[in-house]
Design a protein around this motif. Sequence first.
Motif, PDB file in Angstrom:
ATOM      1  N   ASP A  78       0.843  -1.192   0.000  1.00 18.45           N
ATOM      2  CA  ASP A  78       0.000   0.000   0.000  1.00 18.45           C
ATOM      3  C   ASP A  78       0.883   1.248   0.000  1.00 18.45           C
ATOM      4  N   SER A  82       0.000   4.375  -0.506  1.00 12.63           N
ATOM      5  CA  SER A  82      -0.583   5.501   0.226  1.00 12.63           C
ATOM      6  C   SER A  82      -0.302   5.401   1.717  1.00 12.63           C
ATOM      7  N   ASN A 126       1.456   8.402   3.554  1.00 15.20           N
ATOM      8  CA  ASN A 126       0.785   9.089   4.663  1.00 15.20           C
ATOM      9  C   ASN A 126       1.623   9.033   5.933  1.00 15.20           C
ATOM     10  N   ARG A 170      -4.642  13.692   2.514  1.00 18.69           N
ATOM     11  CA  ARG A 170      -4.298  12.278   2.568  1.00 18.69           C
ATOM     12  C   ARG A 170      -4.028  11.715   1.179  1.00 18.69           C
ATOM     13  N   TRP A 171      -3.123  10.743   1.130  1.00 19.39           N
ATOM     14  CA  TRP A 171      -2.905   9.964  -0.082  1.00 19.39           C
ATOM     15  C   TRP A 171      -4.005   8.908  -0.193  1.00 19.39           C
ATOM     16  N   ILE A 172      -4.417   8.644  -1.427  1.00 18.59           N
ATOM     17  CA  ILE A 172      -5.485   7.676  -1.684  1.00 18.59           C
ATOM     18  C   ILE A 172      -5.018   6.689  -2.747  1.00 18.59           C
ATOM     19  N   GLY A 173      -5.317   5.413  -2.551  1.00 23.73           N
ATOM     20  CA  GLY A 173      -4.986   4.370  -3.513  1.00 23.73           C
ATOM     21  C   GLY A 173      -3.792   3.553  -3.066  1.00 23.73           C
ATOM     22  N   GLU A 197      -1.028   5.983  -6.517  1.00 23.41           N
ATOM     23  CA  GLU A 197      -1.719   6.787  -5.533  1.00 23.41           C
ATOM     24  C   GLU A 197      -1.729   8.268  -5.910  1.00 23.41           C
ATOM     25  N   ALA A 234      -5.447  13.701  -2.331  1.00 25.68           N
ATOM     26  CA  ALA A 234      -6.752  14.347  -2.461  1.00 25.68           C
ATOM     27  C   ALA A 234      -6.649  15.749  -1.866  1.00 25.68           C
ATOM     28  N   ASP A 247      -8.296   2.283 -10.268  1.00 24.47           N
ATOM     29  CA  ASP A 247      -7.591   1.021 -10.043  1.00 24.47           C
ATOM     30  C   ASP A 247      -7.684   0.119 -11.270  1.00 24.47           C
TER      31      ASP A 247
END
Length: 359
Positions: free
Chosen positions: A61, A63, A67, A140-143, A147, A150, A192
Amino acid sequence: MITLSLCLIVKNEEKVLKNCLQSVYDIVNEIIIVDTGSIDGTINIAKEFTDKIYNFKWIDDFSAARNYSFSKATSDYIFWLDADDILKEEDRMKLKLLKENLDFSCDAVSMIYNYAFNEVGKPTLTFRRNRIVKREKSFRWIGFIHEYIAVEGKIFESDISVSHMRTHSSSDRNINIFRNKIKEGYILNSRDTYYYGKELYYNNLYDDAVDVLNKVINMDGWYEEKIQALICIADIYLYRKLYGKSREVCYKTFEFDTPRAEVLYRMALSYQEEERYLQAISWYEVITHIEKPKSDYGFIYDEYWTWLPHLQLCVCYYKVNQIEKSFKHNELAYKFNPFNKSILDNFEFFKSLGISSNL
């Protein structure tokens, strides 16, 4: 003047990390390095620039790791890079000025990402990414892979470029991350699905890639990813010499935006490979008269908007015995890319025909 934290996540980056850090260490106020399991000299290199080095257990992961790196920053703003990114001298100076003059009301700063280069170092793929964010906003980072941050609020679009100096060879790391997530029951969203399809394509799993990328078209998602998914499918059909199917896919991109050079080039190439040169010429000529998108948030492959269509027009006009036009388009290609071997070889060929350039 604002303060700036640089955050990186790394793993086995001894070949590139020093160049990255040397390009920015004297501009930022602190450097945060989060290591996800290096077994080479990465940590020793990082210690030359900072003592703020943290370990993070890799959980497939990206993100989560990014994070975590952001959580360690203490400056007003956070600036992120990958270990194989650098700032060239011109962009270093621009970053210094930005740091001195940035309005504290800005919530984020975007920069141009020069992701790929030609043989003489000119960018061939560019797009824009958010690079600096205000720490107090806790963006925050997403994915879990591919990634993104946002962000919202006041975003300053800078003219600073980050240059990606990729050295990694292709691997199945990313596709395995996707497969593991799917096995865990994770439901892929449109973004994704797009990147999973691209990974299948990069690993030459073309049938699976077509199936997955076709799903992107009917999902709620960014139109740029829909266009790129269709281009990827068109390339697969071109590779398989299914020229009509490739063109059908290209036409579908017109539902999402005005015609792109990247798309029209593939349509023209499909006719060229069928030796239908007049049809190929008509589409290549269209490229030379359309306007490049003003927004740089999408994926722009500069070569399709500049020298490549002229190079192919040189070939196609020669095939239909229009030698003067063929020569003219080779000259136009040269103006965009004066060091390209094919263009230079063409000049030698024309010279053998008694035609010389004044360029």
